[in-house]
Design a protein around this motif. Structure first.
Motif, short mmCIF file in Angstrom:
data_model
loop_
_atom_site.label_atom_id
_atom_site.label_comp_id
_atom_site.label_asym_id
_atom_site.label_seq_id
_atom_site.Cartn_x
_atom_site.Cartn_y
_atom_site.Cartn_z
N GLN A 74 117.19 -30.44 53.65
CA GLN A 74 116.18 -31.35 53.93
C GLN A 74 115.34 -30.30 55.19
OE1 GLN A 74 116.15 -35.06 54.63
NE2 GLN A 74 117.87 -35.42 53.48
N LYS A 75 115.49 -29.65 55.94
CA LYS A 75 114.95 -29.07 57.10
C LYS A 75 114.34 -27.89 56.63
CE LYS A 75 115.33 -25.83 61.52
NZ LYS A 75 116.33 -25.59 62.67
N SER A 249 121.53 -38.78 51.90
CA SER A 249 122.01 -37.28 52.24
C SER A 249 122.34 -37.76 53.77
CB SER A 249 121.36 -36.11 51.39
OG SER A 249 119.95 -36.07 51.83
N ARG A 250 120.63 -37.70 53.66
CA ARG A 250 121.22 -38.06 55.65
C ARG A 250 121.86 -38.91 56.44
NH1 ARG A 250 115.68 -36.24 58.24
NH2 ARG A 250 116.44 -37.39 59.79
N LYS A 251 122.19 -40.34 55.58
CA LYS A 251 122.92 -41.05 55.87
C LYS A 251 124.57 -41.00 56.08
CE LYS A 251 119.48 -44.15 57.64
NZ LYS A 251 119.05 -43.61 58.56
#
Length: 351
Positions: A74-75, A249-251
């Protein structure tokens, strides 16, 4: 039923064999799988395979998009957001318009709305093929990231063009105001539904007394739930799945133990391997039926169909390169006014 099971097992064996050959020869496996499926279709007494487009969208697309989105950085997505969005949306719209114009001018009896229908289908790049080819082509990592992320989003823009064209074909009219509202709803509504379902799944993973196998099963169900709900609401199921996958996906570290993540990756790798193989092999198996339908209903012979296909392919390549060069020029201009991802990036590497 026994014949269908036998055909499925035969396909799996062929897929494994062709994957091994592709890895040995260092070529993209989707090409061999399509050829292999086509070769299987000529085996005597083999059951004919007819692919239902709706079934393809529901069975194959959601999990493949979900897995690809889950794996992206995501970066990097945020870093290259401008050029990714420019290639995923404006470039697809321009390419679809070019295909529509050429089809209308060259193909007999091909109206402009039908041309946009064709453009919406062929303009987006394929995520699986892009990633498969990137493995065997030496390109800078940043270019691989841009192409991979762009191919996740351009399916949504292609489907938007397709739906708008389908409305024009069926109703015989195209209202710009209504089309604009539909476009906004498909994009924003899809993202909202994807995030809402993902938030609900996040709460289920976090607070329900689930164990490892249950968590993995829920991850397999999630993309289907997101896509079906978004499609029912007439929004973009592709954007919904991508948005939901990005959220979850961030969690992942909050809701999954390390051992669960390792096991989930193993399960998903096998599942995606099977889906990818079946998708391309089934395309090959269905080609004879497609050609028969074209010849019987439209009166178009094989060589004429191939000629039309080559013309469309040429248009796609030329316009795509033009859009990429345009993105480079705009990026070089806009970097004087806004901060771009990397001012030191050579122009020849952006595309």
């Amino acid at each position: 039923m026994a014949i269908n099971v036998s055909l499925f097992l035969l396909l799996l064996l062929v897929i494994i064999a062709l994957m091994l050959v592709a890895n040995k020869l260092k070529i993209a496996y989707p090409i061999l799988l399509v050829i292999g499926g086509l070769a299987l279709s000529f085996i005597p007494n083999l059951p004919k395979v007819h692919i239902n487009p709706e079934l393809i969208f529901i069975v194959f697309l959601p999990p493949l998009l979900y897995e690809e989105t889950w794996a992206i950085s995501q970066k990097e997505l945020w870093k290259w957001r401008r050029i990714i969005i420019s290639l995923a949306f404006p470039a697809v719209f321009i390419t679809a318009a070019a295909v529509a114009w050429v089809a209308n001018m060259v193909f007999p009896g091909f109206a402009l709305p039908l041309g946009f229908l064709l453009g919406g289908i062929v303009s987006p790049t394929d995520t699986v093929s892009t990633n498969a080819i990137a493995k065997f082509v030496k390109i800078p990592k940043r270019i691989e990231v841009i192409l991979g992320n762009e191919s996740l989003l351009n399916d949504a823009s292609g489907l938007i063009v397709f739906r708008m064209a389908a409305i024009a074909v069926t109703t015989g009219q195209f209202l710009l105001g209504k089309a604009s509202l539909n476009f906004v709803w498909m994009v924003l509504g899809g993202i909202a539904i994807g995030l809402a379902v993902a938030w609900l799944m996040y709460k289920m993973h976090k607070y329900l007394p689930t164990e490892r196998n249950m968590d993995i099963i829920l991850t397999l169900i999630t993309p289907y739930v997101i896509y079906i709900l978004a499609d029912f609401a007439q929004t973009s199921g592709v954007l919904a799945v991508v948005a939901g996958a990005l959220f979850l996906s961030r969690k992942r570290d909050e809701i999954f133990a390390a051992t669960t993540q390792i096991n989930a990756i193993a399960v998903w790798n096998v599942y995606v391997f099977i889906l990818n193989g079946l998708a391309f092999a089934l395309i090959g198996l269905d080609l004879p039926q497609i050609l028969e339908g074209i010849q019987a209903k439209e009166g178009i012979d094989l060589w004429t169909a191939i000629t039309y296909g080559l013309i469309v392919t040429g248009v796609l390549i030329v316009v795509r390169f033009g859009c990429m060069l345009g993105a480079v020029v705009i990026t070089q201009i806009m970097k004087h006014f806004i901060t771009v991802a990397d001012d030191r990036l050579p122009a020849r590497q952006v595309h």
